[in-house]
Design an enzyme around this catalytic site. Structure first.
Site, PDB file in Angstrom:
ATOM      1  N   HIS A  13       4.649   2.859  -7.625  1.00  0.00           N
ATOM      2  CA  HIS A  13       3.100   3.135  -7.860  1.00  0.00           C
ATOM      3  C   HIS A  13       2.669   4.223  -6.842  1.00  0.00           C
ATOM      4  O   HIS A  13       1.337   4.531  -7.069  1.00  0.00           O
ATOM      5  CB  HIS A  13       2.339   1.927  -7.762  1.00  0.00           C
TER       6      HIS A  13
HETATM    7  C1  UD1 Z   1      -3.890   0.896  -4.759  1.00  0.00           C
HETATM    8  C2  UD1 Z   1      -3.806   1.130  -3.332  1.00  0.00           C
HETATM    9  C3  UD1 Z   1      -2.499   1.165  -2.769  1.00  0.00           C
HETATM   10  C4  UD1 Z   1      -1.771  -0.026  -3.165  1.00  0.00           C
HETATM   11  C5  UD1 Z   1      -1.760  -0.352  -4.443  1.00  0.00           C
HETATM   12  C6  UD1 Z   1      -1.255  -1.773  -4.764  1.00  0.00           C
HETATM   13  C7  UD1 Z   1      -5.652   2.657  -2.280  1.00  0.00           C
HETATM   14  C8  UD1 Z   1      -5.984   4.129  -1.838  1.00  0.00           C
HETATM   15  N1  UD1 Z   1      -4.369   2.542  -3.036  1.00  0.00           N
HETATM   16  O1  UD1 Z   1      -3.084   1.680  -5.671  1.00  0.00           O
HETATM   17  O2  UD1 Z   1      -2.511   1.158  -1.235  1.00  0.00           O
HETATM   18  O3  UD1 Z   1      -0.577  -0.084  -2.560  1.00  0.00           O
HETATM   19  O4  UD1 Z   1      -3.237  -0.549  -5.106  1.00  0.00           O
HETATM   20  O5  UD1 Z   1      -0.988  -1.980  -6.182  1.00  0.00           O
HETATM   21  O6  UD1 Z   1      -6.552   1.759  -2.125  1.00  0.00           O
HETATM   22  N2  UD1 Z   1      -5.399   0.644 -13.172  1.00  0.00           N
HETATM   23  C9  UD1 Z   1      -5.326  -0.244 -14.132  1.00  0.00           C
HETATM   24  N3  UD1 Z   1      -5.742  -1.606 -14.078  1.00  0.00           N
HETATM   25  C10 UD1 Z   1      -5.910  -2.291 -12.972  1.00  0.00           C
HETATM   26  C11 UD1 Z   1      -5.930  -1.536 -11.583  1.00  0.00           C
HETATM   27  C12 UD1 Z   1      -5.576  -0.159 -11.770  1.00  0.00           C
HETATM   28  O7  UD1 Z   1      -5.177   0.242 -15.388  1.00  0.00           O
HETATM   29  O8  UD1 Z   1      -6.015  -3.402 -12.803  1.00  0.00           O
HETATM   30  C13 UD1 Z   1      -5.160   2.103 -13.146  1.00  0.00           C
HETATM   31  C14 UD1 Z   1      -6.451   2.887 -13.035  1.00  0.00           C
HETATM   32  O9  UD1 Z   1      -6.339   3.793 -14.157  1.00  0.00           O
HETATM   33  C15 UD1 Z   1      -6.537   3.329 -11.949  1.00  0.00           C
HETATM   34  C16 UD1 Z   1      -5.173   3.697 -11.475  1.00  0.00           C
HETATM   35  O10 UD1 Z   1      -4.533   2.352 -11.824  1.00  0.00           O
HETATM   36  O11 UD1 Z   1      -7.472   4.468 -11.744  1.00  0.00           O
HETATM   37  C17 UD1 Z   1      -4.920   3.402  -9.980  1.00  0.00           C
HETATM   38  O12 UD1 Z   1      -5.587   2.463  -9.230  1.00  0.00           O
HETATM   39  P1  UD1 Z   1      -6.069   2.653  -7.756  1.00  0.00           P
HETATM   40  O13 UD1 Z   1      -6.542   1.235  -7.357  1.00  0.00           O
HETATM   41  O14 UD1 Z   1      -6.774   3.732  -7.594  1.00  0.00           O
HETATM   42  O15 UD1 Z   1      -4.716   2.727  -7.044  1.00  0.00           O
HETATM   43  P2  UD1 Z   1      -3.359   2.125  -7.055  1.00  0.00           P
HETATM   44  O16 UD1 Z   1      -2.395   3.312  -7.370  1.00  0.00           O
HETATM   45  O17 UD1 Z   1      -3.582   0.892  -7.825  1.00  0.00           O
HETATM   46  N1  UDP Z   2       3.648  -8.052  -7.420  1.00  0.00           N
HETATM   47  C1  UDP Z   2       3.406  -8.860  -8.559  1.00  0.00           C
HETATM   48  N2  UDP Z   2       3.878  -8.525  -9.661  1.00  0.00           N
HETATM   49  C2  UDP Z   2       4.231  -7.133 -10.008  1.00  0.00           C
HETATM   50  C3  UDP Z   2       4.307  -6.349  -8.905  1.00  0.00           C
HETATM   51  C4  UDP Z   2       3.969  -6.700  -7.647  1.00  0.00           C
HETATM   52  O1  UDP Z   2       3.107 -10.158  -8.194  1.00  0.00           O
HETATM   53  O2  UDP Z   2       4.435  -6.518 -11.007  1.00  0.00           O
HETATM   54  C5  UDP Z   2       3.364  -8.347  -5.903  1.00  0.00           C
HETATM   55  C6  UDP Z   2       4.424  -8.337  -4.979  1.00  0.00           C
HETATM   56  O3  UDP Z   2       5.537  -9.699  -5.095  1.00  0.00           O
HETATM   57  C7  UDP Z   2       3.690  -8.182  -3.781  1.00  0.00           C
HETATM   58  C8  UDP Z   2       2.487  -7.373  -4.289  1.00  0.00           C
HETATM   59  O4  UDP Z   2       2.579  -7.778  -5.468  1.00  0.00           O
HETATM   60  O5  UDP Z   2       3.312  -9.690  -3.382  1.00  0.00           O
HETATM   61  C9  UDP Z   2       2.939  -6.175  -3.504  1.00  0.00           C
HETATM   62  O6  UDP Z   2       1.791  -5.388  -4.253  1.00  0.00           O
HETATM   63  P1  UDP Z   2       1.730  -3.690  -4.609  1.00  0.00           P
HETATM   64  O7  UDP Z   2       3.316  -3.299  -4.532  1.00  0.00           O
HETATM   65  O8  UDP Z   2       1.004  -3.495  -5.760  1.00  0.00           O
HETATM   66  O9  UDP Z   2       1.168  -3.121  -3.412  1.00  0.00           O
HETATM   67  P2  UDP Z   2       1.662  -2.803  -2.042  1.00  0.00           P
HETATM   68  O10 UDP Z   2       2.313  -3.813  -1.225  1.00  0.00           O
HETATM   69  O11 UDP Z   2       2.412  -1.368  -2.032  1.00  0.00           O
HETATM   70  O12 UDP Z   2       0.450  -2.158  -1.250  1.00  0.00           O
END
Ligand code: UD1
Ligand code: UDP
Length: 361
Positions: free
Chosen positions: A204
């Site tokens: 991601h």
């Molecule tokens: C965010 C965090 C990242 C974390 C990740 C965990 C920041 C800058 N980034 O990244 O540190 O590792 O979450 O997963 O805070 N979206 C959906 N449904 C959802 C959530 C997101 O469709 O429930 C889509 C939306 O289009 C959104 C995009 O994902 O614009 C990115 O979501 P965003 O929260 O901005 O960043 P992540 O890549 O999820």
């Molecule tokens: N996770 C989950 N389902 C998924 C992917 C991740 O439950 O399909 C959990 C994973 O086990 C961990 C957390 O989400 O506990 C990590 O989140 P993510 O990778 O989104 O973010 P990051 O740790 O990189 O900020």
């Protein structure tokens, strides 16, 4: 005392679970969910599976650019904090929700505790690194998951109010560990894979998902790896892969994001894990599943010890070489604490003075 905990993204719900349970034994907790993640399988499922109380307030502020998201969250959280009047605010990790929560609180003189403080990847092109640095420097209490994190904070002059608590994500694993074996049996059967004979992938990070060439290099590695890959795809990865016309090979099963229990069960049963997630790298280490991290740096350097984790960026050849490496060395010592990090944090919160930090700095 009254504490507000602020969460918004998937990994923060996992971190909140043990802290919320421990906190409620001594204090009043009010949960604010910013709404950064909003799909059922990116948010609600964690509250259900980890029995986290329903958020008291949901701000509904998902999506948008960094500035827009952080700004809107800061504004909304400030309003909430003015009316709730808590003694302190607790934030987790390194997302935009973390920074917005800390910033909103400190500016109106509400002290902040940062859970998962002191981590550094030393890569300032990642938004998370900026969020971590800023949050650490405006927090009253810094709860570091590891000794490395404490040393990194100290190197930036952060010493007062800094403690090594252990890692709350390890606590979270222990909360559900006894459910994993059964979960794994049923899940693997339904996915038609055998334990130890597949790789689990998550991606991601913008450096991987938002760049078509990077995504294609990753897809090529997945195709050539010689084993089935289960890929619960983050919405960001799914969206860009579709937009760029990335074709996943037949050995790759693209899935919706899975719940926490299923994810841990898959991590435990996988032969290898391929990820760019911070939390998943660490869980791989704790589950003793060798990991390949599709990044050039990590904020969890402990996972590299003994060869449990290898950094490859998104280069096809490096990913394949790391997948084929020899088995890592058994690690008898766990650098992530003893599974009681949340209790340690809450014991420390019992000594909380509303004015200390503001009068000293
Ligand atoms: C965010 C965090 C990242 C974390 C990740 C965990 C920041 C800058 N980034 O990244 O540190 O590792 O979450 O997963 O805070 N979206 C959906 N449904 C959802 C959530 C997101 O469709 O429930 C889509 C939306 O289009 C959104 C995009 O994902 O614009 C990115 O979501 P965003 O929260 O901005 O960043 P992540 O890549 O999820
Ligand atoms: N996770 C989950 N389902 C998924 C992917 C991740 O439950 O399909 C959990 C994973 O086990 C961990 C957390 O989400 O506990 C990590 O989140 P993510 O990778 O989104 O973010 P990051 O740790 O990189 O900020």
């Amino acid at each position: 005392m009254r504490f507000v905990t602020i969460v918004g993204a998937r990994p923060q719900f996992v971190k909140l679970a043990p802290v919320s349970a421990a906190l409620r034994a001594y204090h009043q907790e009010i949960i604010i969910h910013t709404g950064q993640h909003y799909d059922v399988n990116m948010s609600d499922v964690f509250f259900q599976e980890l029995r986290i109380p329903k958020p008291d307030f949901h701000l509904g502020l998902g999506a948008g650019s960094h500035g827009e998201m952080t700004g809107k969250m800061t504004e909304a959280i400030e309003k909430m904090l003015i009316s709730i009047k808590p003694d302190g605010v607790i934030v987790f990790g390194d997302t935009n929700s973390t920074l917005a929560g800390a910033l909103a609180a400190v500016k109106i003189h509400i002290p902040v505790a940062h859970v998962e403080a002191g981590l550094r990847s030393y890569n300032k092109s990642m938004p998370e690194e900026i969020n971590r640095i800023l949050t650490d420097h405006i927090s009253y209490r810094l709860y570091c998951p590891t000794e490395t994190a404490r040393k990194q904070a100290a190197a930036e002059g952060l010493v007062d109010g800094v403690e090594v608590s252990g890692d709350v994500m390890y606590d979270a694993i222990l909360m559900v560990r006894n459910k994993l074996a059964e979960r794994s049996r049923d899940l693997l059967q339904s996915l038609h894979v055998n334990s130890g004979e597949f790789a689990l992938a998550t991606i991601h990070r913008p450096v991987n998902t938002d760049d078509p060439a990077a995504l294609k290099r990753i897809a090529a590695a997945f195709e050539q790896c010689g084993m089935p890959i289960l890929f619960p795809a983050h919405p960001r990865a799914r969206k860009f892969a579709a937009e760029y016309g990335v074709v996943w090979s037949r050995n790759v099963t693209i899935m919706d994001p899975v719940g926490y229990l299923d994810m841990l069960a898959l991590e435990q049963s996988a032969h290898r894990i391929l990820t760019d997630s911070g939390g998943v790298q660490k869980e791989a280490f704790l589950m003793q599943t060798p990991c390949v991290t599709l990044r050039e740096d990590t904020e969890w350097p402990e996972t590299l010890e003994g060869g449990w984790n290898v950094l490859t960026g998104n280069d096809t050849a490096r990913i394949l070489a790391a997948l084929g490496r020899s088995e890592p060395v058994y690690m008898s010592k766990n650098p992530f604490g003893d599974g009681h990090a949340a209790e340690k944090i809450v014991k420390s919160l019992n000594f909380w003075s509303k004015s200390d930090w503001f009068s000293h700095k």
